[in-house]
Design a protein around this motif. Structure first.
Motif, PDB file in Angstrom:
ATOM      1  N   GLY A   1      -3.354   3.633  -2.534  1.00 39.60           N
ATOM      2  CA  GLY A   1      -4.122   3.835  -1.316  1.00 39.60           C
ATOM      3  C   GLY A   1      -3.502   3.175  -0.098  1.00 39.60           C
ATOM      4  O   GLY A   1      -2.676   2.272  -0.193  1.00 39.60           O
ATOM      5  N   ARG A   2      -3.954   3.617   1.070  1.00 37.82           N
ATOM      6  CA  ARG A   2      -3.477   3.044   2.333  1.00 37.82           C
ATOM      7  C   ARG A   2      -4.127   1.703   2.629  1.00 37.82           C
ATOM      8  O   ARG A   2      -3.509   0.817   3.202  1.00 37.82           O
ATOM      9  CB  ARG A   2      -3.796   4.002   3.488  1.00 37.82           C
ATOM     10  CG  ARG A   2      -3.037   5.314   3.461  1.00 37.82           C
ATOM     11  CD  ARG A   2      -3.402   6.133   4.685  1.00 37.82           C
ATOM     12  NE  ARG A   2      -2.745   7.439   4.694  1.00 37.82           N
ATOM     13  CZ  ARG A   2      -2.887   8.337   5.656  1.00 37.82           C
ATOM     14  NH1 ARG A   2      -3.677   8.072   6.696  1.00 37.82           N
ATOM     15  NH2 ARG A   2      -2.251   9.485   5.584  1.00 37.82           N
ATOM     16  N   GLU A   3      -5.398   1.579   2.290  1.00 35.76           N
ATOM     17  CA  GLU A   3      -6.133   0.368   2.628  1.00 35.76           C
ATOM     18  C   GLU A   3      -5.991  -0.672   1.521  1.00 35.76           C
ATOM     19  O   GLU A   3      -5.881  -0.337   0.341  1.00 35.76           O
ATOM     20  CB  GLU A   3      -7.610   0.688   2.854  1.00 35.76           C
ATOM     21  CG  GLU A   3      -7.849   1.613   4.047  1.00 35.76           C
ATOM     22  CD  GLU A   3      -9.323   1.878   4.269  1.00 35.76           C
ATOM     23  OE1 GLU A   3     -10.121   1.494   3.401  1.00 35.76           O
ATOM     24  OE2 GLU A   3      -9.663   2.464   5.316  1.00 35.76           O
ATOM     25  N   THR A   4      -6.003  -1.937   1.918  1.00 36.87           N
ATOM     26  CA  THR A   4      -5.889  -3.025   0.959  1.00 36.87           C
ATOM     27  C   THR A   4      -7.090  -3.957   1.070  1.00 36.87           C
ATOM     28  O   THR A   4      -7.808  -3.968   2.067  1.00 36.87           O
ATOM     29  CB  THR A   4      -4.606  -3.847   1.199  1.00 36.87           C
ATOM     30  OG1 THR A   4      -4.650  -4.416   2.511  1.00 36.87           O
ATOM     31  CG2 THR A   4      -3.363  -2.991   1.036  1.00 36.87           C
TER      32      THR A   4
ATOM     33  N   PRO B   1       0.827  -1.220   0.000  1.00 33.16           N
ATOM     34  CA  PRO B   1       0.000   0.000   0.000  1.00 33.16           C
ATOM     35  C   PRO B   1       0.853   1.257   0.000  1.00 33.16           C
ATOM     36  O   PRO B   1       2.050   1.226   0.279  1.00 33.16           O
ATOM     37  CB  PRO B   1      -0.803  -0.130   1.290  1.00 33.16           C
ATOM     38  CG  PRO B   1       0.047  -0.992   2.180  1.00 33.16           C
ATOM     39  CD  PRO B   1       0.753  -1.955   1.274  1.00 33.16           C
ATOM     40  N   GLY B   2       0.184   2.379  -0.324  1.00 30.11           N
ATOM     41  CA  GLY B   2       0.843   3.679  -0.303  1.00 30.11           C
ATOM     42  C   GLY B   2       0.332   4.534   0.833  1.00 30.11           C
ATOM     43  O   GLY B   2      -0.075   4.027   1.873  1.00 30.11           O
ATOM     44  N   GLU B   3       0.307   5.848   0.617  1.00 32.04           N
ATOM     45  CA  GLU B   3      -0.065   6.789   1.669  1.00 32.04           C
ATOM     46  C   GLU B   3      -1.344   7.556   1.363  1.00 32.04           C
ATOM     47  O   GLU B   3      -1.786   8.382   2.144  1.00 32.04           O
ATOM     48  CB  GLU B   3       1.078   7.786   1.892  1.00 32.04           C
ATOM     49  CG  GLU B   3       2.366   7.156   2.399  1.00 32.04           C
ATOM     50  CD  GLU B   3       2.180   6.505   3.761  1.00 32.04           C
ATOM     51  OE1 GLU B   3       1.375   7.029   4.569  1.00 32.04           O
ATOM     52  OE2 GLU B   3       2.821   5.469   4.014  1.00 32.04           O
TER      53      GLU B   3
ATOM     54  N   LYS C   1      -5.206   8.507   0.899  1.00 31.36           N
ATOM     55  CA  LYS C   1      -6.565   8.182   1.309  1.00 31.36           C
ATOM     56  C   LYS C   1      -7.465   8.361   0.088  1.00 31.36           C
ATOM     57  O   LYS C   1      -7.671   9.475  -0.376  1.00 31.36           O
ATOM     58  CB  LYS C   1      -7.029   9.100   2.436  1.00 31.36           C
ATOM     59  CG  LYS C   1      -6.429   8.790   3.789  1.00 31.36           C
ATOM     60  CD  LYS C   1      -7.082   9.645   4.861  1.00 31.36           C
ATOM     61  CE  LYS C   1      -6.577   9.288   6.242  1.00 31.36           C
ATOM     62  NZ  LYS C   1      -7.242  10.108   7.297  1.00 31.36           N
TER      63      LYS C   1
ATOM     64  N   PRO D   1      -3.840  -2.527  -2.905  1.00 22.81           N
ATOM     65  CA  PRO D   1      -4.433  -1.265  -2.450  1.00 22.81           C
ATOM     66  C   PRO D   1      -5.256  -0.643  -3.566  1.00 22.81           C
ATOM     67  O   PRO D   1      -5.290  -1.161  -4.696  1.00 22.81           O
ATOM     68  CB  PRO D   1      -3.187  -0.409  -2.167  1.00 22.81           C
ATOM     69  CG  PRO D   1      -2.218  -0.852  -3.219  1.00 22.81           C
ATOM     70  CD  PRO D   1      -2.481  -2.333  -3.444  1.00 22.81           C
TER      71      PRO D   1
END
Length: 448
Positions: free
Chosen positions: A424-427, A350-352, A354, A436
């Motif tokens: 995105g942060r969520e996966t 994932p990244g940072e 939102k 993500p």
């Protein structure tokens, strides 16, 4: 059936080497239709793949619970070997190796569950989905169809070189389609998940999310053809990555010229913020295994770091051809087929970003929650072709409504390369793929 008996049988008919791959599965199956569990059944099956060779001629046959004639199977195997084409790169079956890792692949909630408990859980989940939809404004809600399977699978792999390993893991999968009716019309949303756990909290969360999403896609309209920013939600990203990116990491596809990653080791192939690993140690995911289908120990591997290709995936055949020690990713389509290199759990880091914040930033974009047809994409060059069945049109930071029948095309190496605007942060995780959300700039979109 006794594995040693089968290995000895191979010697008696003059095979130089033999491999046995045995799968025993015990499942509880539930089928859902129109708000009711229509069928509950249990099944016990076993299937044995037997592969043998003489010189460099190799073949395989299957023995299963419908055909237990071992002598006939070995007679057929001998005949197939004699008539098969020689493989000049054949190196035999692998010898035993050490280094097995500890992997959590058994969920006691599945081991100890029964008909009544499973039925209650699935019925409760259906009610949770419908209640959530009504609470969010639906006039009516119905679970139109679904399927749930859970149970235990025992895998045994042995060969004439001395490999003999066995493991028992749980399996779980569920699929549901929720239909809702609002003033805007009728809509539906599905979810599909496959792993090794029966996690009630996870299922309830998925059910509630599905209910809320189902209300967002009623009254979809066609949009203008053109270029849009594309925000792939994690569930949609999983399907597209499975179809377009994963096959490229197979060393066999690389050797045979079917992968865009050929000749790219230690080269930058994706954007710097992209990292990918193969991780068999994720607890209770479907790819979490101590050994692959050849009985070789699995291990975690960094495939892409900072956008640079570091490793590809090998079975014993490809590692022998390339004179490498890498093994642990040989998996089969069916018990008697040869293994091909495939990941255990394919993990896109994932990244940072939102993703919910992106809506305020984009001028013209599609937020895609679900696709079909991505399996028609071309993994040999990374070209993507998918239909967004559940997508929202966003203009100047405002959701204008659901988009209907949108064909999305592009190239996965561009989407995760020079066109990538954020991860995105969520996966979301299903079928051994972790991904993500992905924000891609200027993707071609057409109304079907």
């Amino acid at each position: 059936m006794d594995v040693d008996f089968l290995l000895n049988k191979g010697k008696t008919i003059g095979l130089e080497g033999l491999e046995v791959y045995m799968v025993e599965t015990e499942l509880l199956n539930l089928t859902i239709s129109s708000d009711k569990v229509r069928e509950v059944s249990s099944s016990k099956t076993f299937s044995i793949g037997v592969r043998g060779y003489i010189d460099k001629r190799v073949a395989g046959v299957t023995i299963n619970d419908e055909n237990l004639r071992v002598d006939a199977a070995f007679e057929k195997l001998s005949s197939l070997i004699k008539t098969s084409v020689e493989d000049p790169n054949w190196a035999g079956f692998p010898p035993p190796r050490k280094g097995f890792i500890n992997v959590i692949c058994r969920d006691n909630r599945i081991i100890h569950t029964d008909y009544a408990e499973t039925m209650k859980t699935i019925k409760d989940l259906m009610e949770i989905m419908k209640d959530e939809a009504i609470r969010e404004g639906a006039e009516r809600a119905i679970v139109a169809e679904g399927m749930t399977r859970l149970g235990v699978q025992k895998i045994t792999t042995a060969n004439s070189e001395g490999v003999h390993v066995q493991d028992e893991c749980t399996v779980f999968s569920t699929f549901m389609v929720l239909k809702t009716v609002t003033g805007k019309g009728e809509s539906d949303k599905s979810f599909w998940i496959m792993n090794r756990r029966f996690d009630l909290a996870e299922l309830e969360s998925l059910g509630r999310d599905t209910a809320r999403l189902s209300l967002m896609f009623g009254g979809g309209r066609k949009i203008e053809n053109g270029e849009y920013d594309l925000i792939l939600m994690p569930q949609a990203a999983v399907g597209i990555i499975a179809s377009t990116l994963i096959p490229a990491f197979s060393a066999l596809n690389i050797l045979e010229g079917r992968s865009p990653l050929r000749g790219k080791l230690e080269s930058k192939v994706l954007a710097e913020e992209v990292g990918v690993s193969d991780n068999p140690e994720l607890p209770l995911e479907i790819g979490s295994r101590r050994f692959d289908d050849e009985g070789m120990p699995t291990s975690s591997k960094v495939l892409i770091k900072d956008g640079v290709l570091k490793q590809v995936l090998h079975n014993y055949y490809t590692s022998s051809r390339m004179k490498l020690e890498n093994v642990g990713n040989g998996f089969r389509r069916n018990p008697s087929s040869p293994t091909t290199p495939y990941p255990t759990n394919f993990f896109v880091h994932p990244g940072e970003v939102k993703l919910e914040d992106l809506q305020r930033e984009v001028k013209k974009a599609l937020i895609v929650y679900e696709t079909i047809g991505q399996w028609m994409s071309n993994p040999f060059n990374g070209n993507v072709k998918a239909t967004a069945t559940h997508a929202l049109l966003v203009e100047n930071g405002e959701v204008k409504g659901p988009a209907k029948g949108v064909l999305v095309t592009g190239n996965i190496y561009e989407w995760l390369g020079n066109k990538l605007n954020g991860l995105g942060r969520e996966t979301f995780t299903s079928e051994g793929i972790v991904a993500p959300g992905v924000w891609v700039e200027k993707v071609k979109v057409a109304t079907e």
